[in-house]
Design a protein around this motif. Structure first.
Motif, mmCIF file in Angstrom:
data_model
loop_
_atom_site.group_PDB
_atom_site.id
_atom_site.type_symbol
_atom_site.label_atom_id
_atom_site.label_comp_id
_atom_site.label_asym_id
_atom_site.label_seq_id
_atom_site.Cartn_x
_atom_site.Cartn_y
_atom_site.Cartn_z
ATOM 1 N N THR A 310 -5.609 6.003 -8.460
ATOM 2 C CA THR A 310 -5.642 4.537 -8.343
ATOM 3 C C THR A 310 -6.870 4.031 -7.604
ATOM 4 O O THR A 310 -7.121 2.827 -7.578
ATOM 5 N N ALA A 311 -7.627 4.938 -6.992
ATOM 6 C CA ALA A 311 -8.855 4.535 -6.295
ATOM 7 C C ALA A 311 -9.762 5.752 -6.162
ATOM 8 O O ALA A 311 -9.335 6.898 -6.339
ATOM 9 N N ASN A 312 -11.029 5.497 -5.851
ATOM 10 C CA ASN A 312 -11.959 6.594 -5.596
ATOM 11 C C ASN A 312 -11.514 7.373 -4.363
ATOM 12 O O ASN A 312 -11.002 6.786 -3.398
ATOM 13 N N GLY A 313 -11.725 8.675 -4.377
ATOM 14 C CA GLY A 313 -11.358 9.472 -3.209
ATOM 15 C C GLY A 313 -11.541 10.958 -3.444
ATOM 16 O O GLY A 313 -12.052 11.390 -4.483
ATOM 17 N N THR A 314 -11.089 11.747 -2.462
ATOM 18 C CA THR A 314 -11.217 13.205 -2.510
ATOM 19 C C THR A 314 -9.830 13.833 -2.503
ATOM 20 O O THR A 314 -8.971 13.456 -1.698
ATOM 21 N N LYS A 326 5.156 19.566 -9.062
ATOM 22 C CA LYS A 326 3.698 19.631 -9.054
ATOM 23 C C LYS A 326 3.172 18.259 -8.635
ATOM 24 O O LYS A 326 3.560 17.237 -9.207
ATOM 25 N N TYR A 327 2.287 18.237 -7.643
ATOM 26 C CA TYR A 327 1.821 16.956 -7.116
ATOM 27 C C TYR A 327 0.363 17.034 -6.693
ATOM 28 O O TYR A 327 -0.214 18.112 -6.499
ATOM 29 N N VAL A 328 -0.228 15.836 -6.518
ATOM 30 C CA VAL A 328 -1.615 15.703 -6.068
ATOM 31 C C VAL A 328 -1.653 14.637 -4.976
ATOM 32 O O VAL A 328 -0.964 13.614 -5.072
ATOM 33 N N LYS A 329 -2.443 14.900 -3.936
ATOM 34 C CA LYS A 329 -2.634 13.911 -2.880
ATOM 35 C C LYS A 329 -4.122 13.645 -2.719
ATOM 36 O O LYS A 329 -4.941 14.579 -2.766
ATOM 37 N N ILE A 330 -4.471 12.357 -2.535
ATOM 38 C CA ILE A 330 -5.877 11.951 -2.462
ATOM 39 C C ILE A 330 -6.117 11.117 -1.210
ATOM 40 O O ILE A 330 -5.338 10.206 -0.912
ATOM 41 N N ARG A 331 -7.192 11.445 -0.478
ATOM 42 C CA ARG A 331 -7.622 10.603 0.648
ATOM 43 C C ARG A 331 -8.750 9.707 0.148
ATOM 44 O O ARG A 331 -9.754 10.187 -0.385
ATOM 45 N N HIS A 332 -8.555 8.407 0.333
ATOM 46 C CA HIS A 332 -9.527 7.443 -0.174
ATOM 47 C C HIS A 332 -10.529 7.012 0.898
ATOM 48 O O HIS A 332 -11.702 6.780 0.599
ATOM 49 N N ASN A 333 -10.067 6.896 2.124
ATOM 50 C CA ASN A 333 -10.945 6.605 3.259
ATOM 51 C C ASN A 333 -10.138 6.877 4.527
ATOM 52 O O ASN A 333 -9.075 7.506 4.463
ATOM 53 N N ALA A 334 -10.615 6.414 5.656
ATOM 54 C CA ALA A 334 -9.921 6.682 6.916
ATOM 55 C C ALA A 334 -8.574 5.976 6.992
ATOM 56 O O ALA A 334 -7.721 6.326 7.820
ATOM 57 N N THR A 335 -8.326 5.003 6.126
ATOM 58 C CA THR A 335 -7.098 4.197 6.195
ATOM 59 C C THR A 335 -6.064 4.586 5.150
ATOM 60 O O THR A 335 -4.871 4.682 5.439
ATOM 61 N N TYR A 336 -6.499 4.833 3.909
ATOM 62 C CA TYR A 336 -5.555 4.951 2.797
ATOM 63 C C TYR A 336 -5.517 6.352 2.181
ATOM 64 O O TYR A 336 -6.555 7.020 2.030
ATOM 65 N N GLU A 337 -4.292 6.754 1.800
ATOM 66 C CA GLU A 337 -4.049 7.970 1.027
ATOM 67 C C GLU A 337 -3.004 7.650 -0.044
ATOM 68 O O GLU A 337 -2.164 6.767 0.139
ATOM 69 N N THR A 338 -3.053 8.370 -1.164
ATOM 70 C CA THR A 338 -2.022 8.238 -2.196
ATOM 71 C C THR A 338 -1.553 9.618 -2.644
ATOM 72 O O THR A 338 -2.273 10.610 -2.507
ATOM 73 N N GLN A 339 -0.316 9.644 -3.167
ATOM 74 C CA GLN A 339 0.267 10.904 -3.627
ATOM 75 C C GLN A 339 0.997 10.641 -4.948
ATOM 76 O O GLN A 339 1.573 9.561 -5.160
ATOM 77 N N TYR A 340 0.998 11.643 -5.834
ATOM 78 C CA TYR A 340 1.542 11.513 -7.184
ATOM 79 C C TYR A 340 2.425 12.731 -7.453
ATOM 80 O O TYR A 340 1.927 13.869 -7.518
ATOM 81 N N LEU A 341 3.741 12.494 -7.649
ATOM 82 C CA LEU A 341 4.708 13.602 -7.705
ATOM 83 C C LEU A 341 5.271 13.825 -9.116
ATOM 84 O O LEU A 341 5.183 12.974 -9.983
ATOM 85 N N HIS A 342 5.894 15.019 -9.279
ATOM 86 C CA HIS A 342 6.680 15.411 -10.461
ATOM 87 C C HIS A 342 5.831 15.622 -11.715
ATOM 88 O O HIS A 342 6.300 15.417 -12.840
ATOM 89 N N PRO A 372 11.730 11.809 -16.732
ATOM 90 C CA PRO A 372 10.264 11.835 -16.652
ATOM 91 C C PRO A 372 9.693 10.577 -15.996
ATOM 92 O O PRO A 372 9.969 9.463 -16.441
ATOM 93 N N HIS A 373 8.943 10.769 -14.941
ATOM 94 C CA HIS A 373 8.293 9.652 -14.255
ATOM 95 C C HIS A 373 7.291 10.212 -13.261
ATOM 96 O O HIS A 373 7.255 11.423 -13.008
ATOM 97 N N VAL A 374 6.471 9.332 -12.680
ATOM 98 C CA VAL A 374 5.615 9.715 -11.566
ATOM 99 C C VAL A 374 6.058 8.899 -10.357
ATOM 100 O O VAL A 374 6.221 7.679 -10.436
ATOM 101 N N CYS A 375 6.304 9.585 -9.253
ATOM 102 C CA CYS A 375 6.621 8.918 -7.995
ATOM 103 C C CYS A 375 5.296 8.711 -7.258
ATOM 104 O O CYS A 375 4.616 9.675 -6.892
ATOM 105 N N TYR A 376 4.943 7.450 -7.073
ATOM 106 C CA TYR A 376 3.662 7.084 -6.474
ATOM 107 C C TYR A 376 3.891 6.711 -5.014
ATOM 108 O O TYR A 376 4.642 5.777 -4.702
ATOM 109 N N ARG A 377 3.258 7.463 -4.116
ATOM 110 C CA ARG A 377 3.427 7.216 -2.680
ATOM 111 C C ARG A 377 2.108 6.760 -2.075
ATOM 112 O O ARG A 377 1.035 7.222 -2.474
ATOM 113 N N PHE A 378 2.225 5.864 -1.081
ATOM 114 C CA PHE A 378 1.054 5.176 -0.561
ATOM 115 C C PHE A 378 1.081 5.207 0.965
ATOM 116 O O PHE A 378 2.064 4.797 1.584
ATOM 117 N N TRP A 379 0.007 5.713 1.560
ATOM 118 C CA TRP A 379 -0.101 5.781 3.033
ATOM 119 C C TRP A 379 -1.155 4.802 3.544
ATOM 120 O O TRP A 379 -2.241 4.691 2.963
#
Length: 448
Positions: A310-314, A326-342, A372-379
């Motif tokens: 959902t955004a640029n990141g690592t 199976k999931y992926v987690k991305i750090r976008h900057n010092a404030t925001y992170e996102t995670q994508y599950l299942h 079937p779905h993706v659980c989208y988590r936001f930090w």
């Protein structure tokens, strides 16, 4: 001899001669039948046909699709290639294309076979999609395998429309691709215009390119160059511009150089619905109606649907756990992170930089999930929050060093789009810019 007898004989001969001459003359004067013209069959030499870099005339060409549970070995064995050679071919091709792993049911393939009594297969060409193909050539003792693409032609076009009901219906009535609506709603105006609340009389103009494979196969809309949308009598311009050539970051900006996007997409999957929202007081009957907080937002979608960053990141995690699957987690900057599950399959590795919209995996049912779905988590600052309740930052603004270049770049394009009448599509449908003398085709080229 009696003189009378001689005279009678002479008379008879004379009469016979006259009759003969008369018959001969009559036959000679009869019209002769026309002489039949000799018909010579013209054998045209067959035209040379080229595809996938091969002259198809040199082979017997067999086209088919991969059947369910069908293997590469079964396809070749059915076409008179022995298993020892099949094993050797698969091993040689493995570094380029793992046939056993990536051959999918329903995908087309082409066999180039020898012109002999057995029609022995000599080359296998697999097409995972319309554009790409994989060649495994085993005609000679040297086995080669490589990936390539079909030739692509881009046709520049313009479309306009006036909304009566919704934009998808407006485009459909004009015979235009519905993808134009999705791109305008999701890629360009997602944070500017609510496409669910368009008004009758709203209108738009859009410059875009269509993609064709092998000159004839339509492969959909490729890019939107520029757009103008009039919503509730307010004008919204959008211009596509590359802000980072190294990382390939492209954004859409208004005519006064403001970024039209936010830093985050609204959803990690397209064409889906929210099946469960972020809810810290959710009760579940299966667990005795007890409170079990749900700290994510579920987007229902079919298995295999691409999941986007959902955004640029690592990428900081690309793993598996019993609950997350199976999931992926991305750090976008010092404030925001996102995670994508299942996920059914992950498409990125730890440490990889991803851009907004990049495909990082595919929807699945791994871990604890009922469908079937993706659980989208936001930090935010290390705490899980509801992304729909956040005032998310705008995307990175255009730099001062690029701003003048951008304004100079869009000046002729804006003049061009302002000069396009709204009647274009209504009068003659969508068309190539090159076919319209009133529009400068040079202005449609994309910035590098």
């Amino acid at each position: 001899m009696d003189r009378r007898r001689v005279s009678t004989l002479g008379t008879r001969c004379l009469i016979a001669l006259i009759v003969f001459l008369g018959l001969f003359t009559a036959c000679k004067n009869e019209e002769k039948p026309p002489k039949e013209e000799e018909v010579v069959a013209k054998v045209e030499k067959p035209k040379d046909i080229f595809e996938f870099g091969f002259k198809l005339n040199d082979f017997i060409v067999k086209r088919d699709t991969v059947e369910k549970n069908e293997s590469f070995g079964q396809i070749l064995e059915r076409n008179h290639v022995g298993y020892p050679r099949i094993f050797n071919i698969a091993q040689k091709a493995k570094d380029t294309f793992d046939i056993a792993r990536f051959l999918q049911a329903g995908k087309p393939y082409t066999l180039l076979c020898a012109k002999d009594s057995l029609e022995t297969a000599q080359c296998f060409i697999y097409q995972p999609n319309l554009e790409d193909y994989v060649v495994i050539n085993f005609k000679d003792s040297m086995i080669s395998a490589y990936k390539s693409k079909k030739p692509i032609k881009f046709v520049e076009k313009i479309a306009t429309g006036v909304i009566n009901d919704n934009i998808s219906l407006t485009l459909e009535e004009k015979g235009l691709s519905p993808r134009l609506a999705y791109m305008m709603a999701d890629d360009i105006y997602a944070w500017t215009i609510d496409f669910r609340r368009l008004q009758p009389g709203d209108r738009f103009k859009v410059m875009y390119t269509d993609k064709y494979i092998d000159d004839t196969i339509y492969a959909g809309v490729d890019k939107i160059k520029a757009a103008f949308f009039e919503h509730n009598k307010e004008s919204f311009y959008a211009f596509r511009f590359t802000t980072d050539t190294v990382k390939g970051i492209v954004d859409y900006f208004s005519d006064d150089a403001k970024n039209l996007r936010r830093a985050f997409l609204r959803a990690p999957v397209k064409f889906s619905r929210v099946s469960s929202r972020y809810n810290l007081r959710r009760r579940i009957a299966y667990y005795g109606n007890r409170i079990r907080p749900h700290k994510g937002t579920d987007f229902a979608a079919a298995v295999g649907t691409p999941i986007m960053a959902t955004a640029n990141g690592t990428v900081t995690q690309s793993s598996y756990t019993g609950g997350n699957g199976k999931y992926v987690k991305i750090r976008h900057n010092a404030t925001y992170e996102t995670q994508y599950l299942h996920m059914s399959r992950r498409n990125v590795k730890v440490g990889q930089f991803v851009k907004q919209g990049d495909i990082i995996g595919y929807v699945g049912m791994t871990g604890n999930t009922a469908g079937p779905h993706v659980c989208y988590r936001f930090w935010k600052n290390g705490r899980q929050v509801d992304p729909f309740q956040q005032k998310l930052p705008e995307a990175k603004p255009i730099s001062d060093s690029l701003k003048k270049k951008f304004l100079d770049y869009i000046e002729p394009i804006k003049k061009n789009i302002d000069g396009i009448p709204f009647e274009i599509s209504e009068a003659s449908g969508n068309f190539s810019v090159a076919e319209n003398d009133s529009i400068d085709a040079n202005l449609m080229s994309y910035n590098p």
